[in-house]
Enzyme design. Sequence first.
Site, PDB file in Angstrom:
ATOM      1  N   GLU A  74       0.840  -1.205   0.000  1.00 57.74           N
ATOM      2  CA  GLU A  74       0.000   0.000   0.000  1.00 57.74           C
ATOM      3  C   GLU A  74       0.878   1.259   0.000  1.00 57.74           C
ATOM      4  OE1 GLU A  74      -2.966  -0.168   3.094  1.00 57.74           O
ATOM      5  OE2 GLU A  74      -4.261  -1.366   1.824  1.00 57.74           O
ATOM      6  N   GLU A 108      -6.532  -7.384  -0.892  1.00 57.99           N
ATOM      7  CA  GLU A 108      -7.041  -7.341   0.485  1.00 57.99           C
ATOM      8  C   GLU A 108      -8.484  -6.870   0.485  1.00 57.99           C
ATOM      9  OE1 GLU A 108      -4.980  -4.826   3.242  1.00 57.99           O
ATOM     10  OE2 GLU A 108      -3.014  -5.388   2.472  1.00 57.99           O
TER      11      GLU A 108
HETATM   12  C1  GLA Z   1      -4.179  -2.247   4.878  1.00 60.64           C
HETATM   13  C2  GLA Z   1      -2.848  -2.929   5.032  1.00 60.64           C
HETATM   14  C3  GLA Z   1      -2.924  -4.173   5.858  1.00 60.64           C
HETATM   15  C4  GLA Z   1      -3.830  -3.973   7.041  1.00 60.64           C
HETATM   16  C5  GLA Z   1      -5.198  -3.550   6.534  1.00 60.64           C
HETATM   17  C6  GLA Z   1      -6.203  -3.399   7.646  1.00 60.64           C
HETATM   18  O1  GLA Z   1      -4.906  -2.645   3.819  1.00 60.64           O
HETATM   19  O2  GLA Z   1      -2.232  -3.217   3.820  1.00 60.64           O
HETATM   20  O3  GLA Z   1      -1.611  -4.473   6.279  1.00 60.64           O
HETATM   21  O4  GLA Z   1      -3.299  -2.988   7.839  1.00 60.64           O
HETATM   22  O5  GLA Z   1      -5.061  -2.309   5.944  1.00 60.64           O
HETATM   23  O6  GLA Z   1      -7.462  -3.003   7.158  1.00 60.64           O
END
Ligand code: GLA
Length: 696
Positions: free
Chosen positions: A162, A319
């Site tokens: 991210e 995710e």
């Molecule tokens: C982000 C991060 C993850 C986790 C999620 C929680 O997407 O990439 O590591 O912290 O948020 O929602």
Amino acid sequence: MPDSRTGVRWVRSPAGSPRRLLFGADYNPEQWERKVWREDVRLMRQAGVNIVSVGIFSWSQLQPAADEWTFGWLDDVLDLLHANGISADLATATASPPPWLTTRHPEILPLNERGEVLSPGGRQHWRPTSPIFREYALELVRKLAQRYAAHPAVVAWHINNEIGCHNAWDHSSDATVAFREWLRERYTDLDGLNRAWGTAFWSQRYSSFDEILTPRLAAAHPNPSQQLDFKRFSSDALKGHLQAERAILRQWSPEIPVTTNFMVMDGITAMNYADWADDVDFVSNDHYVTFKPTARDELSFSANLTSGLAGGSPWFLMEHSTSAVNWQPVNLAKPEGALAADALAHVAHGADAVCYFQWRQSRAGAEKFHSAMLPHAGEDSDIFRDVSRLGETLAALHEVAGSRRKQAPVAILFDWESWWASEQDSHHTSRFRYRDEVLDWYRAVLDGGHRADVIPVSSSLEGYRVVIAPAVHVLPRALAHRLTHFAETGGHLLVAFNTGLVDENDHAWLGGYPGPLRNVLGIGVQEIRPLLEGQRTSLSYGSHAGLWTEKLDIVDPSVEVLARYTDGELSGRPAITRRRTAGGTASYVSADLDDAARARLIEHVAADVPNELPRDLRGKVELTVRSDGVNETAFLINRTSAPVDITAYGTPHTIVGADGNSGPGLLPSPGVAVVSVTSHPSDDVASVDRRPVMTA
Ligand code: GLA
């Protein structure tokens, strides 16, 4: 958008296995004792997991000190996964620098707009432009690439994590130096920069590049062109990090495709992903539901835009959550059925991988109350049962894998630069939210039962019947030409308010907005007249507008007025207009319409676009279509809070969602149905293949 992205390289398929939908999660075995790993793989197999992202936050475990490397545990994890038929999307582990590194080099820490240093102790505390951070990060990437390029479990590289989630706006000395270089490249000389930034205003003229700073907290509104350029620069700086890691991976591990997880979702603005998509071999996205009344459509909108970034090719949902997150003010658990319905809504929009944060819910740390595939309650839990059921459903949907999205008749343009510029300070209203505005148009198209592609503003418009351009606040002349050409060659163009206020330097268009679109639309805007919270104005359309209105002039006598303001100071003046072009139309809407008026306007604009949904289903379900070139698969997504009878469309072979409110022919809420289509459905729905229900 003709599905045009070239050079897509999908996750490597393990030797001998056909393409399938991928299912899995972030896997963080370093948080657990080894004996737990065995149970992990047993339960992964039980749930149908076939891929996990490993090592995302494991830098301090891989390199406990500057000159100490400990890869043994990761060797064992990858071997164990491979032995159990589970592939790895291996992270480069650079997301969270370890304490030894920030102690040794505190100068890698970012600074906020007040000039305050952001401390380590959380994650992503690194400057995107720090040469020191870059050097350490790339050394780690090189070691990983050299060691694991040939490991049979590794099917993709996951760069950082991210990128820009927490460190997008850095005001450090490194950022300042890099910003100056970036500006020198963009403007060549100071005259160009002074012109572009309008520095005659407030005595801001620069006489040396060394005088330029990032737009820190200032005594009064910082220069808006400088702010916009800083956003462009910051997105480029983060992309530069992605490219630097990718270069190492391509050098040492050319066979393995590379991705990084984008965050196309509500509230994440900083990265211009339209400009990043060509830098990954396949597009990945993270999406989390925020509990607003429009949440279901928002998920679909985000997935749709992700597909737009991927050029219609399959993409990877890296995710999402099985249930609650830990970072909203109130972290609601998902309602029954949403786990599977959310997952399939992403598949409906082209996801070929459905992954979660995370596999096993953490016991310690900031995310211990964030849901996971395997919750604290263990395998004897509804979440794990739902997860396992979803694994079966995805396995049964294998024929969808590899198919692309079928181009929709309607395109909705999305523009990061307009998002950035329209929400800066010193504007007509601080109540305007760019993303909500575009989402409202998406919802209006769905209300009318049409399919729409949400596409970056730079995408080709070929093949679309209708193009909606909402709030394209930053309107370069070349874009205006493309939109004009679209409308003048048979397309239906709908331009909505807050478009064409400025050019690419954030300088106002003169002579009436929307600048270079005035001719094709046949109108000119004299003045923006925003409304206060709770204030509404009525239109002859039998509807209301809030937030935004404009004083409009007709400049081409052939323009028809579709609606007028009927109260207030604008009473009697045009609110919605249409000009007939060569075979098409160019419509303009000057006010923030309510939902019913938007839907009505879409009906007008898309009057000659065949509707693919039976009348009774329009607005209640969203239709998406994926195609492998021969076979088409339709997905129906329930947009309402009640079950919907979908027998008029066809018989699904798969239905997921809330069990409690399903029944024969009913699509539950939440719920998604999958129907194999042998020929294009239309108002005559007899053309839909009626296959028996396989999964319920
Ligand atoms: C982000 C991060 C993850 C986790 C999620 C929680 O997407 O990439 O590591 O912290 O948020 O929602």
